[in-house]
Design a protein around this motif. Structure first.
Motif, PDB file in Angstrom:
ATOM      1  N   LEU A  70       7.969  -2.106   5.337  1.00  0.00           N
ATOM      2  CA  LEU A  70       6.645  -2.748   5.277  1.00  0.00           C
ATOM      3  C   LEU A  70       5.749  -2.236   4.155  1.00  0.00           C
ATOM      4  CD1 LEU A  70       5.786  -2.722   9.091  1.00  0.00           C
ATOM      5  CD2 LEU A  70       6.215  -4.756   7.693  1.00  0.00           C
ATOM      6  N   PHE A  71       5.876  -0.938   3.862  1.00  0.00           N
ATOM      7  CA  PHE A  71       4.928  -0.319   2.936  1.00  0.00           C
ATOM      8  C   PHE A  71       5.670   0.423   1.830  1.00  0.00           C
ATOM      9  CE2 PHE A  71       3.490   0.549   7.455  1.00  0.00           C
ATOM     10  CZ  PHE A  71       2.737  -0.617   7.588  1.00  0.00           C
ATOM     11  N   ASP A  72       4.943   0.809   0.808  1.00  0.00           N
ATOM     12  CA  ASP A  72       5.468   1.729  -0.198  1.00  0.00           C
ATOM     13  C   ASP A  72       5.278   3.119   0.421  1.00  0.00           C
ATOM     14  OD1 ASP A  72       6.098   3.228  -2.370  1.00  0.00           O
ATOM     15  OD2 ASP A  72       4.348   2.650  -3.571  1.00  0.00           O
ATOM     16  N   THR A  73       6.322   3.626   1.072  1.00  0.00           N
ATOM     17  CA  THR A  73       6.154   4.788   1.947  1.00  0.00           C
ATOM     18  C   THR A  73       6.707   6.052   1.305  1.00  0.00           C
ATOM     19  OG1 THR A  73       6.392   3.295   3.823  1.00  0.00           O
ATOM     20  CG2 THR A  73       6.557   5.644   4.298  1.00  0.00           C
ATOM     21  N   ARG A  74       5.892   7.106   1.335  1.00  0.00           N
ATOM     22  CA  ARG A  74       6.348   8.408   0.835  1.00  0.00           C
ATOM     23  C   ARG A  74       6.579   9.298   2.052  1.00  0.00           C
ATOM     24  NH1 ARG A  74       2.738  10.941  -3.826  1.00  0.00           N
ATOM     25  NH2 ARG A  74       3.331   8.979  -4.850  1.00  0.00           N
ATOM     26  N   MET A  76       8.676   1.616   8.421  1.00  0.00           N
ATOM     27  CA  MET A  76       7.575   1.872   7.483  1.00  0.00           C
ATOM     28  C   MET A  76       8.018   1.576   6.053  1.00  0.00           C
ATOM     29  SD  MET A  76       5.627   5.298   8.607  1.00  0.00           S
ATOM     30  CE  MET A  76       4.248   5.205   9.693  1.00  0.00           C
ATOM     31  N   CYS A  77       9.246   1.968   5.737  1.00  0.00           N
ATOM     32  CA  CYS A  77       9.731   1.744   4.369  1.00  0.00           C
ATOM     33  C   CYS A  77       9.903   0.253   4.077  1.00  0.00           C
ATOM     34  CB  CYS A  77      11.045   2.493   4.139  1.00  0.00           C
ATOM     35  SG  CYS A  77      10.785   4.270   4.055  1.00  0.00           S
ATOM     36  N   ILE A 129       2.357   2.162  12.998  1.00  0.00           N
ATOM     37  CA  ILE A 129       2.721   1.009  12.159  1.00  0.00           C
ATOM     38  C   ILE A 129       1.790  -0.176  12.449  1.00  0.00           C
ATOM     39  CG2 ILE A 129       4.525  -0.730  11.739  1.00  0.00           C
ATOM     40  CD1 ILE A 129       6.586   1.568  12.234  1.00  0.00           C
ATOM     41  N   ILE A 130       1.546  -0.429  13.731  1.00  0.00           N
ATOM     42  CA  ILE A 130       0.674  -1.564  14.092  1.00  0.00           C
ATOM     43  C   ILE A 130      -0.736  -1.335  13.532  1.00  0.00           C
ATOM     44  CG2 ILE A 130      -0.463  -2.733  16.040  1.00  0.00           C
ATOM     45  CD1 ILE A 130       2.206  -2.266  17.602  1.00  0.00           C
ATOM     46  N   ASN A 131      -1.213  -0.103  13.643  1.00  0.00           N
ATOM     47  CA  ASN A 131      -2.558   0.188  13.110  1.00  0.00           C
ATOM     48  C   ASN A 131      -2.620  -0.042  11.602  1.00  0.00           C
ATOM     49  OD1 ASN A 131      -4.114   0.865  15.415  1.00  0.00           O
ATOM     50  ND2 ASN A 131      -3.033   2.809  15.577  1.00  0.00           N
ATOM     51  N   ILE A 132      -1.593   0.412  10.885  1.00  0.00           N
ATOM     52  CA  ILE A 132      -1.608   0.237   9.423  1.00  0.00           C
ATOM     53  C   ILE A 132      -1.488  -1.243   9.066  1.00  0.00           C
ATOM     54  CG2 ILE A 132      -0.459   0.787   7.231  1.00  0.00           C
ATOM     55  CD1 ILE A 132       0.618   3.351   8.541  1.00  0.00           C
ATOM     56  N   LYS A 133      -0.544  -1.905   9.738  1.00  0.00           N
ATOM     57  CA  LYS A 133      -0.258  -3.310   9.379  1.00  0.00           C
ATOM     58  C   LYS A 133      -1.488  -4.194   9.636  1.00  0.00           C
ATOM     59  CE  LYS A 133       2.926  -6.583   8.392  1.00  0.00           C
ATOM     60  NZ  LYS A 133       2.005  -7.447   7.655  1.00  0.00           N
ATOM     61  N   PRO A 178       0.825  -1.204   0.000  1.00  0.00           N
ATOM     62  CA  PRO A 178       0.000   0.000   0.000  1.00  0.00           C
ATOM     63  C   PRO A 178       0.868   1.266   0.000  1.00  0.00           C
ATOM     64  CG  PRO A 178       0.069  -0.947   2.188  1.00  0.00           C
ATOM     65  CD  PRO A 178       0.790  -1.910   1.280  1.00  0.00           C
ATOM     66  N   LEU A 179       0.381   2.288  -0.661  1.00  0.00           N
ATOM     67  CA  LEU A 179       1.094   3.576  -0.648  1.00  0.00           C
ATOM     68  C   LEU A 179       0.705   4.329   0.622  1.00  0.00           C
ATOM     69  CD1 LEU A 179       2.892   5.755  -1.900  1.00  0.00           C
ATOM     70  CD2 LEU A 179       0.873   6.622  -3.094  1.00  0.00           C
ATOM     71  N   VAL A 180       1.703   4.550   1.473  1.00  0.00           N
ATOM     72  CA  VAL A 180       1.490   5.261   2.744  1.00  0.00           C
ATOM     73  C   VAL A 180       2.163   6.620   2.630  1.00  0.00           C
ATOM     74  CG1 VAL A 180       1.919   5.230   5.230  1.00  0.00           C
ATOM     75  CG2 VAL A 180       1.405   3.085   4.037  1.00  0.00           C
ATOM     76  N   VAL A 181       1.376   7.696   2.734  1.00  0.00           N
ATOM     77  CA  VAL A 181       1.946   9.045   2.679  1.00  0.00           C
ATOM     78  C   VAL A 181       2.041   9.587   4.101  1.00  0.00           C
ATOM     79  CG1 VAL A 181       1.632  11.404   1.850  1.00  0.00           C
ATOM     80  CG2 VAL A 181       1.092   9.478   0.349  1.00  0.00           C
ATOM     81  N   VAL A 182       3.262   9.929   4.501  1.00  0.00           N
ATOM     82  CA  VAL A 182       3.533  10.442   5.851  1.00  0.00           C
ATOM     83  C   VAL A 182       3.747  11.951   5.717  1.00  0.00           C
ATOM     84  CG1 VAL A 182       5.036  10.232   7.864  1.00  0.00           C
ATOM     85  CG2 VAL A 182       4.650   8.237   6.392  1.00  0.00           C
TER      86      VAL A 182
END
Ligand code: 8YV
Length: 332
Positions: free
Chosen positions: A26-30, A23-24, A311-315, A7-11
């Motif tokens: 686990l996710f496609d992190t911006r 985060m990077c 992170i736990i919430n997203i995962k 998933p694309l996660v925008v921080v």
């Protein structure tokens, strides 16, 4: 979220390095390495593409931003406990889950609240400037006198986690604990804290030496300490706010401080943050007011723990489970 694709996660802001690194993985992190707060236009662009957005208190995820969100936006994983920066009702209507980071900033925020009580009553910020500014000529029996803490009454507005953590600390300093809350807390908590419940906030305000705001900012608590209610405070009262500026009518509080109708205030949050009125700054220079730049939860440990919660919430969410810190309409 298409299966197999990260998933694309925008921080929206710079987070602690270890949090960003995980985060990077686990996710496609911006990320936002420059930490410049995003404009409303940039937030709109973010919600058009992100599967998950990780905002903070400095981002207004309001109805207008959400009206641009694409169907792919499924989760707003707030880095922070308070969610008044998010139009949660609109998000939920659009089928977007909202999470926050409760629990991990309780003790740090309670520490800072106690610090503001001590600092304001004992003129800490004012005294700490004397030596560096070369103004100390020696001890004097009648100079820099503050107010005694022990034996006084503390009225806590909002007896949730942070309010209770503050009560535990305040008791150790000899303060008696009073509180007003939407609901009376369980009897065993009241007994453990020797806390007196006031159904009437007005009546509690009229009796306190210190009043601390520890409730969230919601439509129901906006200007809870209104101009009318502030008038109940005693001239000796000191008001502390580490919750949200909007809970107090700041202009009315400022007028009362200027007129000497209350003794002082210790403020970590402001109605128009980061703008702080020149009048409050002038009062801080004179010593009646202690001003902090929203530092309540600002510890390294706290910010790492908040990131871990995000992170736990997203995962859990992307794995198809119910995230632990969902914000529910009943909390608003
Ligand atoms: C946070 C706070 O640092 O969590 C909260 O509600 O007020 C702060 O301590 C901030 O909100 C981060 O978004």
């Amino acid at each position: 979220m298409a299966s197999g694709k990260k998933p694309l996660v925008v921080v929206t802001r710079k987070l602690p390095d270890s949090v960003e690194a995980r985060m990077c993985e686990l996710f496609d992190t911006r990320l936002n390495p420059g930490d410049k707060p995003m404009s409303q236009a940039e937030l709109v662009e973010a919600v058009k593409v992100a599967d998950v957005i990780v905002p903070t208190v400095t981002d207004q995820i309001d109805r207008s931003v959400l009206s641009h969100s694409g169907e792919q936006l499924r989760l707003i994983a707030n880095f922070g406990n308070g969610v008044d920066n998010i139009d949660v009702a609109t998000a939920l209507q659009r089928g977007i889950t909202v999470t926050n980071t409760p629990g991990v900033l309780t003790e740090d925020t309670a520490d800072m609240t106690m610090a503001l009580i001590l600092a304001t009553a004992r003129r800490l910020a004012e005294g700490a400037r004397v030596i560096p500014e070369g103004r100390w000529t020696g001890w004097s029996p009648t100079w820099m006198l503050g107010r005694r803490i022990t034996g006084k009454r503390l009225g806590i507005v909002g007896m949730g986690r942070i309010g209770q953590a503050l009560a535990r600390r305040a008791r150790a300093f000899g303060l008696s604990i009073h509180y007003h809350n939407r609901r009376r807390v369980a009897q065993q908590i009241e007994e453990a804290l020797e806390a007196t419940y006031w159904d009437s906030l007005d009546q509690m305000l009229a009796r306190m030496d210190f009043v601390s705001i520890n409730c969230p900012h919601t439509p129901a608590t906006y200007h809870l300490l209104s101009a009318r209610r502030l008038k109940y405070l005693r001239p000796e009262a000191i008001v502390i706010n580490t919750a949200r500026g909007e809970v107090i009518d700041e202009a009315a509080l400022t007028r009362m401080l200027e007129a000497g109708e209350i003794a002082g205030a210790g403020l970590d949050v402001f109605e128009n943050a980061p703008a702080v009125s020149a009048k409050l700054i002038a009062l801080a220079e004179k010593g009646a007011v202690t001003l902090l730049p929203h530092m309540g939860s600002a510890t390294t440990e706290g910010r790492n723990d908040m990131g871990e919660k995000v992170i736990i919430n997203i995962k859990t969410f992307i794995d198809g489970h119910r995230p632990p810190d969902r914000v529910l309409p009943s909390m608003l």
